[in-house]
Design a protein around this motif. Structure first.
Motif, PDB file in Angstrom:
ATOM      1  N   UNK A 148      37.924   2.833  63.974  1.00 32.84           N
ATOM      2  CA  UNK A 148      37.454   2.927  62.943  1.00 32.84           C
ATOM      3  C   UNK A 148      35.466   2.817  62.547  1.00 32.84           C
ATOM      4  N   UNK A 149      35.535   1.518  62.898  1.00 27.12           N
ATOM      5  CA  UNK A 149      34.568   1.440  63.060  1.00 27.12           C
ATOM      6  C   UNK A 149      33.189   1.965  63.242  1.00 27.12           C
ATOM      7  N   UNK A 150      34.035   2.226  65.365  1.00 30.94           N
ATOM      8  CA  UNK A 150      33.658   2.974  66.083  1.00 30.94           C
ATOM      9  C   UNK A 150      33.346   4.475  65.469  1.00 30.94           C
ATOM     10  N   UNK A 151      33.986   5.676  64.653  1.00 28.59           N
ATOM     11  CA  UNK A 151      34.083   6.401  63.851  1.00 28.59           C
ATOM     12  C   UNK A 151      33.093   7.151  62.786  1.00 28.59           C
ATOM     13  N   UNK A 152      32.775   5.583  61.712  1.00 29.77           N
ATOM     14  CA  UNK A 152      32.245   5.651  60.694  1.00 29.77           C
ATOM     15  C   UNK A 152      30.495   4.704  61.043  1.00 29.77           C
ATOM     16  N   UNK A 153      30.623   4.551  61.712  1.00 32.69           N
ATOM     17  CA  UNK A 153      29.193   3.385  62.175  1.00 32.69           C
ATOM     18  C   UNK A 153      28.138   4.372  61.957  1.00 32.69           C
ATOM     19  N   UNK A 154      28.083   5.795  62.572  1.00 34.83           N
ATOM     20  CA  UNK A 154      26.724   6.205  61.917  1.00 34.83           C
ATOM     21  C   UNK A 154      26.826   7.775  61.576  1.00 34.83           C
ATOM     22  N   UNK A 155      27.760   7.211  59.861  1.00 38.13           N
ATOM     23  CA  UNK A 155      28.873   7.848  59.002  1.00 38.13           C
ATOM     24  C   UNK A 155      27.384   8.220  58.355  1.00 38.13           C
ATOM     25  N   UNK A 156      26.214   7.924  57.897  1.00 36.50           N
ATOM     26  CA  UNK A 156      24.808   7.989  57.410  1.00 36.50           C
ATOM     27  C   UNK A 156      24.303   9.134  57.684  1.00 36.50           C
ATOM     28  N   UNK A 157      24.386   9.930  58.411  1.00 34.85           N
ATOM     29  CA  UNK A 157      23.721  11.113  59.283  1.00 34.85           C
ATOM     30  C   UNK A 157      24.583  12.034  59.238  1.00 34.85           C
ATOM     31  N   UNK A 158      25.055  12.005  57.986  1.00 30.40           N
ATOM     32  CA  UNK A 158      26.257  13.865  57.258  1.00 30.40           C
ATOM     33  C   UNK A 158      25.293  14.100  56.165  1.00 30.40           C
ATOM     34  N   UNK A 159      25.056  12.891  54.981  1.00 29.34           N
ATOM     35  CA  UNK A 159      24.359  13.528  53.791  1.00 29.34           C
ATOM     36  C   UNK A 159      22.728  13.978  53.894  1.00 29.34           C
ATOM     37  N   UNK A 160      22.174  13.847  54.823  1.00 31.09           N
ATOM     38  CA  UNK A 160      20.825  13.452  56.225  1.00 31.09           C
ATOM     39  C   UNK A 160      21.103  15.028  56.375  1.00 31.09           C
ATOM     40  N   UNK A 161      22.242  15.707  56.774  1.00 34.84           N
ATOM     41  CA  UNK A 161      22.254  16.836  57.316  1.00 34.84           C
ATOM     42  C   UNK A 161      23.238  18.010  56.336  1.00 34.84           C
ATOM     43  N   UNK A 162      23.552  17.506  55.238  1.00 33.48           N
ATOM     44  CA  UNK A 162      23.395  18.099  54.310  1.00 33.48           C
ATOM     45  C   UNK A 162      22.307  19.149  53.750  1.00 33.48           C
ATOM     46  N   UNK A 163      21.732  17.644  53.373  1.00 33.54           N
ATOM     47  CA  UNK A 163      20.600  17.952  52.830  1.00 33.54           C
ATOM     48  C   UNK A 163      19.260  18.448  53.038  1.00 33.54           C
ATOM     49  N   UNK A 164      20.022  19.274  55.423  1.00 30.34           N
ATOM     50  CA  UNK A 164      19.427  19.820  55.609  1.00 30.34           C
ATOM     51  C   UNK A 164      19.547  20.861  55.602  1.00 30.34           C
ATOM     52  N   UNK A 165      20.925  21.904  55.540  1.00 26.83           N
ATOM     53  CA  UNK A 165      21.665  22.593  55.513  1.00 26.83           C
ATOM     54  C   UNK A 165      21.350  23.234  53.952  1.00 26.83           C
ATOM     55  N   UNK A 166      21.308  22.365  52.206  1.00 31.40           N
ATOM     56  CA  UNK A 166      20.624  23.423  51.779  1.00 31.40           C
ATOM     57  C   UNK A 166      19.372  23.503  51.590  1.00 31.40           C
TER      58      UNK A 166
END
Length: 275
Positions: A148-166
């Motif tokens: 689980x730690x390996x899967x969530x370690x880079x989760x902070x990328x998603x809001x950046x990409x969400x802002x890029x999409x919006x």
């Protein structure tokens, strides 16, 4: 103020005002985590919750039968799979298996980044998990927590990409995204882990895995996450430093282990769970 700092300011303000689009845990993962925290829960009740989601049910059965858990006798039902995995592990494993649902986008550029990020995350996970299986002092480090730690370690990328999409006219260009992800994702990742009410160890990993100035005295999950990132090509500029630390902490006894058939098999097995 640089463009990157301007975006960070925007994101931090949105977090404070509860207006930022932070990813939320998939509903089934949230149900499982809440149930697992209930001291009255039993294996049958947990099986019933997981059975509500056909996709998660199928993947739970798959993982319970995989070499990842070192099992040879096959199970065919959710109840058998939950019994095999056990309540102590099902919380993290179910969350890990549900994570892929977050990595979606309608914007072509953002979708490409998300696909790339997910592939890198799985590659990194496969190295981390394989390394743990070869670590002689692994008793205090659980496989499901590292997964689980390996899967969530880079989760902070998603809001950046969400802002890029919006706001694609401002943020959706490769050079800016690459820079922003490196500089901003750790800060935001810690915020997400806190919002999801994850243990402090997950917050720490999401915030600090890129920061090599942060070191723990004994081998810990963050070391394995960094090793996976280095071996999967995410940490190119600091790969040698990561490997040296892992050798010093005896996380890996010798670099030749990484090319051994046994290590490659362990890595392939871990990767296949999320294929």
């Amino acid at each position: 103020m640089s463009t990157e700092n301007a975006l960070l300011t925007i994101l931090v303000e949105k977090i404070k005002n509860d207006t930022i689009v932070l990813p939320t845990l998939p509903a089934i993962a949230l149900k499982v985590r809440r149930a697992a925290d209930d001291p009255k829960i039993n294996l049958n009740a947990m099986g019933d919750i997981i059975a509500q989601d056909p996709s998660l049910s199928a993947r739970i059965i798959k993982i319970s039968n995989s070499a990842y858990l070192g099992r040879a006798i096959k199970v065919t039902s959710v109840s058998q799979a939950v019994t095999r995995i056990g309540l102590s592990q099902i919380k993290n494993i179910s969350t890990a298996l549900a994570m892929e649902q977050l990595f979606v986008s309608k914007n072509e550029l953002v979708r490409d980044y998300i696909a790339k990020m997910w592939a890198q995350t799985i590659e990194s996970l496969s190295y981390s998990v394989a390394a743990l299986q070869f670590y002689s002092k692994k008793r205090h480090l659980s496989l499901d927590t590292l997964t689980l730690a390996s899967l969530v370690h880079n989760i902070g990328v998603l809001p950046i990409l969400t802002e890029a999409e919006r706001h694609e006219e401002v943020f959706a260009n490769p050079q800016f995204l690459n820079t922003s992800i490196i500089k901003l994702s750790g800060h935001i990742g810690g915020k997400i882990m806190r919002q999801w009410d994850f243990d402090e160890q997950f917050v720490n990993i999401a915030e600090k895995w890129r920061d090599m100035s942060y070191q723990e005295e004994d081998a810990s999950f963050i070391d394995f996450v960094r090793l996976g990132a280095a071996l999967s090509g995410v940490f190119d500029s600091q790969k040698d430093a990561v490997l040296k630390i892992c050798l010093d902490k005896k996380i890996i006894e010798d670099l030749s282990i990484l090319d051994s058939p046994e290590f490659i098999d362990a890595r392939t097995s871990a990767k296949s769970v999320f294929a």
